[in-house]
Structures are given as structure tokens and as C-alpha cells.
Write an enzyme that holds these catalytic residues in place. Structure first.
Site, PDB file in Angstrom:
ATOM      1  N   ASP A  60       0.839  -1.201   0.000  1.00  0.00           N
ATOM      2  CA  ASP A  60       0.000   0.000   0.000  1.00  0.00           C
ATOM      3  C   ASP A  60       0.875   1.253   0.000  1.00  0.00           C
ATOM      4  OD1 ASP A  60      -2.627   1.475   0.513  1.00  0.00           O
ATOM      5  OD2 ASP A  60      -1.458   2.047   2.279  1.00  0.00           O
ATOM      6  N   GLU A 131      -1.681  -5.788  -4.560  1.00  0.00           N
ATOM      7  CA  GLU A 131      -0.978  -4.881  -3.650  1.00  0.00           C
ATOM      8  C   GLU A 131       0.132  -5.612  -2.901  1.00  0.00           C
ATOM      9  OE1 GLU A 131      -2.773  -1.010  -1.722  1.00  0.00           O
ATOM     10  OE2 GLU A 131      -3.413  -2.774  -0.619  1.00  0.00           O
TER      11      GLU A 131
END
Length: 242
Positions: A60, A131
Site C-alpha cells: 500500500d 498490492e
């Protein structure tokens, strides 16, 4: 430091094929790095000791930094507010899920039977795995360079779509301007949460109404995104009606 787990030849081949699909030559990733990629693609529902969660957390932050660098390199003329708005599109859960689908990440994802059988969670799983893969690449290679090589062409397409939109993706603002210009007051938004799952790109559903002129719906991973999608659908209806 824990030693990387031994991977079966089949698993190694599976992971290397995924790396090739994102433009990373397998010889760039040593066994420890490949173990990180395996960890990124091992969902918690699989019940394995090592799973994707920590790498997703790292990914992230890495994604936001890489997207910020991309904007600085390719769209330096944008004001700070415009950069922030563009970046929100370049790192969204919906965008991550689409990237994951394009590279067929689900084919390499280790997942439990219950989660794997939930069709409504498929987009969320792809977004989480993508991610985590970004975090694994950063850890394995020690730089943002492979992330830029992989994602820059995709960001270029997304940026063109966003920047060619006169509303810059802010459909709520555009709908409000239109309604006030017509003397119709402010649009009314009704949003409800339909999922408790973090990262679910359809977690929120929204309906927007405008004094009988238009009623449209949208979905999103956040209230803001669902409202934006509903406003965009309303603008499309108004455009088709004119």
C-alpha cells in the site's frame, strides 16, 4: 532471518510465469525473493503460516510512493490538488483489481475453499494480492524500478482517461454544478454499506436523485467512490437525454 520455504517445481514455474506477465525476468528474483512472491500470493484463508497480509500493508505504501513519483515524472505541471486527485485513481482498489485481472493473478493465488467459492469477493482478492505482489517486488528487488516498469504503461492509460475527463473524475462536483445551473438545488445521495469486507470494491452502494430529473446508482469500495460512481452514471443519463 527465517530461511525461505522450499517451493515445489510446479509452484516455482507458476510464480515465474506470473513474473513474466508483469515484465520481470525470473533471473532477477533469487530464491528468497521468489519466496516473498509466494507469500504475497498466499491468502490468509489458505491457513498457511506465511500469508499476504504484511506484504499487502507494505505494498500500500510502496504503491502510493511509486504513483507519486510517476506523477512527478510525467505530469509535473499539475497542481498539488490535481496530483492528489489523479493519484487516488492510480492506487484505488478498483484499479488494483483490474490490474490483477489483466495479469491473471488469480491463477497463482493460493486461497481457501470458502473464500475461493465466494464470487462476490473475487475483485477484492485480486486487489489484495496485487498490492501484496507490489510489496514483495519492492522487498525482493530493493527498489521501485520494477514497479515503475510494470505499472507505468498502465498508469499512462489510466491518466489519459482521467485527465481527458473535464471533471477530472469529480462527477459529484460536475453534477452539482449542472443541477444548480438548472435551478434544481443539490443532488440527494443515499448510501448504504453492503459488505463488512475491507477492500471490497463494491462495499458501498449509492443512489443519487435530482428532483425527478434523474436517479442513478453506483458502487464503490468507499462511500466517496460509490457516490462518485452514482454521480457519473447520472451525468451519463443526462448526456444521453440531451
Amino acid at each position: 532471518m527465517a530461511q525461505p520455504l522450499a517451493l515445489s517445481p510446479h509452484r516455482v514455474e507458476q510464480l515465474q510465469q506470473l513474473l513474466k506477465r508483469i515484465g520481470v525476468q525470473p533471473n532477477r528474483i533469487d530464491p528468497a525473493g521468489l519466496a516473498l512472491v509466494d507469500e504475497a500470493l498466499s491468502h490468509t484463508s489458505a491457513g498457511l503460516q506465511r500469508n499476504h497480509e504484511q506484504l499487502e500493508f507494505l505494498g500500500d505504501a510502496v504503491l502510493r510512493l511509486a504513483a507519486s513519483e510517476y506523477i512527478e515524472r510525467h505530469h509535473a505541471a499539475l497542481a498539488v490538488g490535481e496530483r492528489s486527485a489523479l493519484r487516488s485513481h492510480l492506487v484505488s482498489d478498483r484499479w488494483l483489481a483490474e490490474v490483477g485481472q489483466a495479469i491473471e493473478i488469480s491463477a497463482a493465488l493460493r486461497i481457501g475453499n470458502k473464500a475461493g467459492g465466494d464470487a462476490t469477493a473475487a475483485a477484492t482478492l485480486r486487489a489484495e494480492a496485487t498490492e501484496a505482489l507490489i510489496g514483495a517486488l519492492y522487498r525482493a528487488c530493493g527498489s521501485l524500478e520494477p514497479i515503475h516498469q510494470w505499472l507505468t504503461p498502465i498508469w499512462e492509460r489510466t491518466s489519459r482517461e482521467v485527465l481527458s475527463d473535464p471533471h477530472r473524475g469529480n462527477s459529484k462536483s460536475a453534477l452539482q454544478e449542472w443541477s444548480q445551473a438548472k435551478g434544481l438545488g443539490l443532488p440527494s445521495y443515499s448510501t448504504e454499506q453492503r459488505s463488512q469486507r475491507h477492500g471490497d470494491p463494491e462495499r458501498f452502494h449509492c443512489r443519487v436523485s435530482l428532483k425527478g430529473w434523474v436517479s442513478a446508482e453506483g458502487k464503490g469500495g468507499s462511500r466517496r467512490e460509490a457516490e462518485q460512481q452514482a454521480a457519473r452514471a447520472a451525468l451519463e443519463q443526462l448526456h444521453q437525454a440531451n
